[in-house]
Motif scaffolding. Structure first.
Motif, PDB file in Angstrom:
ATOM      1  N   GLU A  96      -3.165  -0.932   1.506  1.00 17.46           N
ATOM      2  CA  GLU A  96      -2.294  -1.556   2.504  1.00 17.46           C
ATOM      3  C   GLU A  96      -1.495  -2.655   1.836  1.00 17.46           C
ATOM      4  O   GLU A  96      -1.985  -3.328   0.944  1.00 17.46           O
ATOM      5  CB  GLU A  96      -3.129  -2.157   3.633  1.00 17.46           C
ATOM      6  CG  GLU A  96      -3.864  -1.127   4.445  1.00 17.46           C
ATOM      7  CD  GLU A  96      -4.705  -1.760   5.550  1.00 17.46           C
ATOM      8  OE1 GLU A  96      -4.629  -2.993   5.727  1.00 17.46           O
ATOM      9  OE2 GLU A  96      -5.426  -1.016   6.223  1.00 17.46           O
ATOM     10  N   LYS A 115       2.790  -4.680   1.638  1.00 14.64           N
ATOM     11  CA  LYS A 115       4.226  -4.682   1.903  1.00 14.64           C
ATOM     12  C   LYS A 115       4.956  -3.549   1.183  1.00 14.64           C
ATOM     13  O   LYS A 115       5.790  -2.874   1.789  1.00 14.64           O
ATOM     14  CB  LYS A 115       4.816  -6.044   1.515  1.00 14.64           C
ATOM     15  CG  LYS A 115       6.271  -6.181   1.859  1.00 14.64           C
ATOM     16  CD  LYS A 115       6.753  -7.602   1.687  1.00 14.64           C
ATOM     17  CE  LYS A 115       8.182  -7.723   2.173  1.00 14.64           C
ATOM     18  NZ  LYS A 115       8.597  -9.120   2.310  1.00 14.64           N
ATOM     19  N   ASP A 145       4.404  -0.263   2.890  1.00 12.46           N
ATOM     20  CA  ASP A 145       5.102  -0.255   4.182  1.00 12.46           C
ATOM     21  C   ASP A 145       6.595   0.015   3.994  1.00 12.46           C
ATOM     22  O   ASP A 145       7.191   0.821   4.722  1.00 12.46           O
ATOM     23  CB  ASP A 145       4.911  -1.594   4.909  1.00 12.46           C
ATOM     24  CG  ASP A 145       3.476  -1.828   5.355  1.00 12.46           C
ATOM     25  OD1 ASP A 145       2.679  -0.869   5.399  1.00 12.46           O
ATOM     26  OD2 ASP A 145       3.149  -2.998   5.641  1.00 12.46           O
TER      27      ASP A 145
END
Length: 164
Positions: free
Chosen positions: A49, A51, A54
């Motif tokens: 997980e 930035k 994403d």
């Protein structure tokens, strides 16, 4: 400089900056430890997980930039302040890998590039951390190109194509 030369610069660089674009159009760049398996395929690993994952899920287009042999110097002919360097740039598409076999192969390539003297610990490390590690493949969409500024022993700048 040509693709073969640019790939050598990328292979020597201690890190490669990967640039991407956030959903709001802002740039996001991060230095990463990339390794490649061929002329078009690079890999990096990261947490599952974060930035960069994403951003890449929404816009997988990336730009890779590497610099090696970077040395501030005084121009031998005119005394100007300058910088000798070798650099490379490439564009590609990033995709998180889900297949465990490809992830393990990519992680092996990364480890062989950065810690070849510790490969005896590779299998133990994989068993411990594979499920919590993300691996991203970057497939180049065009050959990389390079640029350099370098002087020979006589103080003459070595222009494109001149290697010695």
């Amino acid at each position: 400089m040509d693709a073969e030369w640019a790939l050598k610069v990328m292979d020597r660089a201690p890190f490669i900056t990967v640039s991407m674009t956030e959903e709001n159009g802002l740039p996001y760049s991060i230095p990463l430890s990339l390794a490649r398996t061929d002329e078009k395929t690079f890999y990096f690993h990261c947490a599952k997980e974060g930035k960069k994952l994403d951003i890449l899920k929404k816009n997988p287009h990336v730009c890779l930039n590497a610099v090696s042999k970077c040395k501030p110097t005084v121009g031998p002919k005119d005394g100007s302040f300058t910088l000798e360097f070798q650099s490379a740039i490439a564009f590609g598409i990033a995709e998180e890998i889900e297949d465990d076999a490809e992830k393990i192969n990519a992680l092996r390539v990364i480890c062989q590039r950065f810690l070849p003297q510790h490969m005896e610990a590779f299998d133990t490390s994989i068993a411990r951390s594979l499920q919590r590690t993300a691996v991203v493949r970057i497939q180049l969409t065009e050959p990389p190109v390079g640029k350099r500024k370098q002087y020979d022993a006589n103080g003459e700048e070595m222009k494109y194509g001149r290697m010695k």
